[in-house]
Design a protein around this motif. Structure first.
Motif, short mmCIF file in Angstrom:
data_model
loop_
_atom_site.label_atom_id
_atom_site.label_comp_id
_atom_site.label_asym_id
_atom_site.label_seq_id
_atom_site.Cartn_x
_atom_site.Cartn_y
_atom_site.Cartn_z
N GLU A 102 29.46 -105.66 8.10
CA GLU A 102 29.57 -104.20 8.25
C GLU A 102 30.95 -103.74 7.80
OE1 GLU A 102 27.77 -101.58 9.31
OE2 GLU A 102 25.96 -102.72 9.79
N ALA A 103 31.96 -104.47 8.28
CA ALA A 103 33.33 -104.09 7.95
C ALA A 103 33.57 -104.27 6.46
CB ALA A 103 34.33 -104.93 8.75
N LEU A 104 33.04 -105.37 5.94
CA LEU A 104 33.23 -105.63 4.52
C LEU A 104 32.61 -104.51 3.69
CD1 LEU A 104 34.53 -107.93 3.07
CD2 LEU A 104 32.30 -109.03 2.84
N ALA A 105 31.41 -104.09 4.10
CA ALA A 105 30.73 -103.03 3.36
C ALA A 105 31.53 -101.73 3.44
CB ALA A 105 29.32 -102.83 3.91
N ALA A 106 32.10 -101.44 4.63
CA ALA A 106 32.87 -100.20 4.77
C ALA A 106 34.12 -100.26 3.91
CB ALA A 106 33.25 -99.99 6.24
N LEU A 107 34.77 -101.44 3.89
CA LEU A 107 35.98 -101.57 3.07
C LEU A 107 35.62 -101.42 1.59
CD1 LEU A 107 37.63 -104.57 4.95
CD2 LEU A 107 38.41 -102.19 4.93
N ARG A 108 34.47 -102.00 1.22
CA ARG A 108 34.03 -101.88 -0.17
C ARG A 108 33.81 -100.43 -0.55
NH1 ARG A 108 30.84 -106.53 -0.95
NH2 ARG A 108 32.30 -108.10 -1.72
N ARG A 109 33.14 -99.70 0.36
CA ARG A 109 32.87 -98.29 0.06
C ARG A 109 34.17 -97.54 -0.17
NH1 ARG A 109 28.86 -98.73 3.96
NH2 ARG A 109 30.24 -97.98 5.61
N ALA A 110 35.14 -97.79 0.72
CA ALA A 110 36.42 -97.10 0.61
C ALA A 110 37.09 -97.50 -0.71
CB ALA A 110 37.32 -97.44 1.79
N ASP A 111 36.98 -98.80 -1.01
CA ASP A 111 37.62 -99.29 -2.21
C ASP A 111 36.98 -98.67 -3.45
OD1 ASP A 111 39.43 -101.13 -3.53
OD2 ASP A 111 37.60 -102.12 -4.24
N ARG A 112 35.66 -98.60 -3.44
CA ARG A 112 34.98 -98.03 -4.60
C ARG A 112 35.39 -96.57 -4.78
NH1 ARG A 112 29.55 -98.05 -3.57
NH2 ARG A 112 29.80 -100.28 -3.17
#
Ligand code: SER
Length: 871
Positions: A697-707
């Motif tokens: 979940e955290a990884l996905a959230a970080l990815r979204r922010a990064d994208r």
């Protein structure tokens, strides 16, 4: 006019000067420790543990301005001048410090001395007494001593005994009322405070809180005599601003005006629209506030309160002719009017807006269809001269079209029709039974039935700490509905909800039968499963039981993450941090804890960093059982007030944290994965809440922010690391362009003319350039300032004086760079000298000053004087 802001400020200042500790508003969602209300309804609620002597207050005198919501008033709002569901309550509190005299004297002094309310119009009420308590003569004497004549001190019954709920802290109270004048009243001779009309407005309630009330209504004295007072910001604003109602103060009228702009209708035109304006204004404030505090619309509890006011807001909006979606725009107006007393509202502006708009969209279709059908029902009822709508029709509106029954009742009431609520309830009941019979969910199984079933076989051994799939024997089965049975296993890998952690889901299967686990009921040392079975299962059958790992894995990571969070909070904030509630789910974790102040952004980051450091250290978890005493000796964290058995389970994160816990955990901290805090908020005085996510979940959230950052960076043609600087410079550039555009729009040609023609005339003065000149015609107002700025920019360290003709009139500006000011030049002195020459005056600061004059014929003379002054 005294603004709401000034009212808040004066209240807080007044009590801080008198030794009170000011604390910010707590969330509208009460702390897990207080289950008595869905939403905070009074300023005292977050302080309840202090009144009850369960916790030590940080100070004996405190003051707050608490956001409150009173759902009980939903139906009255809009029909009176003085009711709101959402409001801000100012309060001063004493925990065993001052009592009646202090409270009365301070309330009267602030009301008359600081706020300037007319003493001749102030009334007070006191408690008349009952079979347990005598009349409150002490309070009466105190008001008389303040100078309120006996004829304006009224004794009231129930109204003047205040309680926080059916049980809990309470006491007699005494209220201050303001007489708004006979024109607002019912006109009866005996009209006085306590009357239902709008003439007397209660603006302050002083509660002399000295009892705890039990289930039987019996009063026992609290450890100390306390004070709890409440005064609504909105009501005081109404009085000090001379507003006709709570909907015409500075804050509320801002929202009403936005509604006028959106609808093209006018509040002042009166008629039926007034109520819709008022309801929408009130509910919009409520929905924004409740959603800001983290509530989402749902069909139960506080989620339902939000859903209900939001739906009513949409209904009344459409009555004003607004076209959906409009709640987003109304939400913005609410933010503008409330933000200064409620900073969190800005922070969550966008997520709340999305949530409100999504719910509005869902509902507006229902509303359109439902309203049409309802109009038809009303027409038919009228034709048949019926006094109420048919229960079956109301039920169908609700059941088939999703049109809420309260709305049906409300619309019907407005046209003088009732609805058959009892009949409606019967339909609902019948439908619930049908649903239960056909249910895929088993929530309807009675607790006694489960307990009885559990005792029909020996206790199930829970082995789900280590084993997630196993062969075991069925001990008992009992069908409860079509395809749904209670099942008991010999050994079970399924975790039953407890210690904040949700139940597992999963599957049991045998030869040709499969069963999905619907619920896992926890009983003392035992458990029962509720299972959807697609065939028959018998005691003695061997089944394969398998936990759903998709849910369990992230749940375990979140549970271990919760322990890491608790330890990190104590390391970063101090050992006073204690758990006050926790929820561990597959999608994230929530942790409530005691801490007296908001957690700063840096502290949040430090906590997050610490947890992630321990994650990367890949520390083993050691889990063992021991006696309570030994666990305490080892220094394990125990929950305050929770009972533990003699043998306890200890979760030890090697070298880092040790807690008693019955939950499931990962084997090493590394399995928690990235740990991200998504929100920090307040849930009561001294109780904070952190919500966090871990792993995928955290990884996905970080990815979204990064994208998002990458896309923005690409659009700005900058490396992602430099995004903040790029955005800052972009917004500066936008501001400059806007400024230039404004001055062009103003008729000037500031950005047009060639500066070199002007700069050529600059003289030298030491390290400075001095330029005194007439500006091109039409460079007026801000454009003149802008031109001076641009000239300074072109000249470097300099003093610039410009004059411009405006017909007969003239405008002057003097502008100095910091170097010029350092060298002793003073723009305002120059302007003061040369302004009078052109028959005018002006002023400013040493760095910038301006003036206007009436005599353009003497402009040259004035400019010469400036040259001489600056030479
Ligand atoms: N608790 C009291 C009230 O709500 C006074 O603050 O009126």
């Amino acid at each position: 006019m005294t603004s709401s802001d000034e009212i808040r400020r004066s209240f807080t200042e007044f009590f801080v000067e008198r030794g009170h500790l000011a604390v910010p508003s707590a969330s509208l969602v009460p702390s897990a420790l207080d289950q008595s209300v869905l939403l905070t309804t009074a300023g005292m609620q977050p302080f309840k543990p202090y009144f009850l002597g369960q916790a030590e207050p940080p100070a004996k005198r405190m003051t707050s301005i608490q956001r409150c919501f009173r759902a009980v008033d939903i139906d009255v709002v809009g029909s009176t001048d003085r009711h709101l569901t959402y409001f801000q309550m100012m309060g001063n509190f004493s925990f065993g410090d001052y009592f009646k005299p202090g409270a009365v004297e301070m309330a009267y002094e602030l009301s008359t001395g600081v706020w300037g309310l007319d003493p001749e119009r102030i009334w007070a009420t006191v408690y008349e007494g009952d079979d347990q308590l005598g009349p409150d003569d002490v309070a009466r004497e105190l008001w008389l001593a303040q100078g309120i004549p006996a004829s304006r001190v009224v004794a009231l019954g129930e109204d003047n005994f205040w309680k926080a709920g059916p049980t809990g802290p309470c006491g007699p109270c005494s209220e201050l009322y303001y007489d708004r004048g006979v024109q607002f009243g019912c006109g009866r001779g005996e009209c006085e405070p306590g009357c239902d009309c709008d003439r007397f407005l209660e603006f302050w309630n002083l509660v002399f809180m000295e009892f705890d009330r039990d289930d039987n209504g019996l009063l026992t004295p609290l450890p100390t005599q306390n004070i709890d007072t409440g005064s609504g910001v909105e009501r005081v604003a109404m009085l000090l601003q001379g507003a006709g109602s709570l909907f015409e103060t500075d804050e509320t009228s801002h929202v009403i005006q936005a509604l006028e702009r959106l609808s093209g209708r006018r509040y002042a035109d009166g008629g039926d629209a007034v109520r819709s304006f008022r309801v929408l204004c009130d509910h919009a404030r409520g929905m924004t506030a409740i959603a800001t505090d983290g509530v989402t619309p749902s069909n139960e509890g506080r989620g339902y309160v939000l859903r209900r006011i939001l739906r009513r807001a949409v209904l009344h909006g459409t009555r004003l002719g607004l076209e959906t979606p409009f709640l987003g725009a109304v939400h913005e107006a609410v933010i503008e009017s409330l933000a200064s007393g409620f900073p969190e509202i800005q922070q969550h502006r966008d997520d709340v807006r999305r949530l409100l708009e999504a719910e509005e969209e869902r509902f507006s279709q229902t509303l359109a269809t439902g309203s049409r059908l309802l109009d038809e029902l009303i027409r038919r009822a009228r034709e048949q001269e019926a006094s109420s709508l048919h229960a079956g029709d109301v039920f169908e509106l609700h059941d088939t079209h999703g049109f809420p029954v309260e709305l049906t009742a409300e619309v019907a009431r407005e046209v003088g029709l009732g609805i058959d609520l009892e009949g409606f309830e019967q339909h609902m009941q019948a439908q619930r039974e049908r649903a239960r019979a056909a249910s895929r969910r088993g929530d309807g199984v009675a607790a006694e039935r489960i307990a009885r079933f559990a005792q029909s076989a020996p206790p199930t051994g829970f082995v789900g700490y280590g084993e997630l799939g196993l062969e075991t024997k069925v001990l008992a089965v009992e069908p409860v509905a079509e395809g749904l049975s209670l099942v008991k296993l010999e050994r079970s890998p399924f975790y039953p909800e407890g210690g904040g952690q949700v139940s597992d889901t999963g599957e049991i299967s045998a030869h040709a039968v499969r069963g999905q686990i619907e619920s896992v009921y926890r009983l003392e040392g035992d458990q029962v499963l509720l299972v959807h079975l697609d065939g028959e299962l018998r005691p003695g059958d061997v089944v394969h039981a398998r936990v759903d790992l998709e849910r369990r894995r992230p749940t375990m990571a979140n549970h271990t993450g919760t322990h890491l969070l608790q330890r990190a909070l104590r390391n970063q904030l101090g050992e006073h941090v204690r758990q006050a509630g926790s929820a561990v789910r597959p999608e994230g974790l929530r942790f409530d804890f005691t801490h007296p102040s908001p957690v700063t952004a840096e502290q949040v980051r430090a906590v997050e960093d610490e947890v992630n450091r321990v994650v990367l250290e890949d520390r083993d978890l050691r889990i063992f059982e021991t006696t309570q005493d030994e666990a305490r000796e080892l220094g394990a964290t125990m929950l305050f007030g929770e009972k533990y058995g003699d043998i306890v389970r200890v979760v030890d994160i090697t070298g880092y944290s040790m807690e008693l816990c019955g939950g499931t955990h990962v084997r090493s901290t590394a399995a928690v994965g990235p740990f991200t805090i998504v929100r920090e908020s307040s849930v009561g005085q001294g109780v904070r809440r952190i919500e966090a996510i871990t792993g995928p979940e955290a990884l996905a959230a970080l990815r979204r922010a990064d994208r998002a950052a990458r896309e923005a960076a690409a659009a700005l043609r900058t490396p992602p690391e430099q995004l903040p600087e790029a955005v800052t410079s972009l917004s500066e550039r936008v501001r400059e362009l806007e400024k230039a555009a404004r001055s062009n729009g103003g008729g000037g040609q500031a950005s047009g003319p060639d500066l070199s023609a002007l700069t050529a005339g600059a003289a030298e003065r030491g390290r400075l350039k001095v330029l005194v000149a007439e500006a091109p015609e039409g460079t007026l107002g801000d454009a003149l300032l802008e031109l001076a700025d641009r000239l300074r920019g072109a000249l470097g360290p300099s003093a610039v004086v410009l004059g411009v003709r405006d017909g007969e009139r003239v405008q002057l500006v003097a502008s100095m760079t910091p170097e010029a000011v350092e060298d002793g030049l003073d723009a305002s002195a120059v302007i003061k000298q040369i302004g009078p020459i052109v028959g005018g005056g002006g002023g400013g600061r040493p760095s910038m000053a301006r003036a206007g004059g009436k005599d353009a014929s003497r402009l040259d003379e004035a400019l010469d004087a400036a040259r001489a002054l600056l030479a």
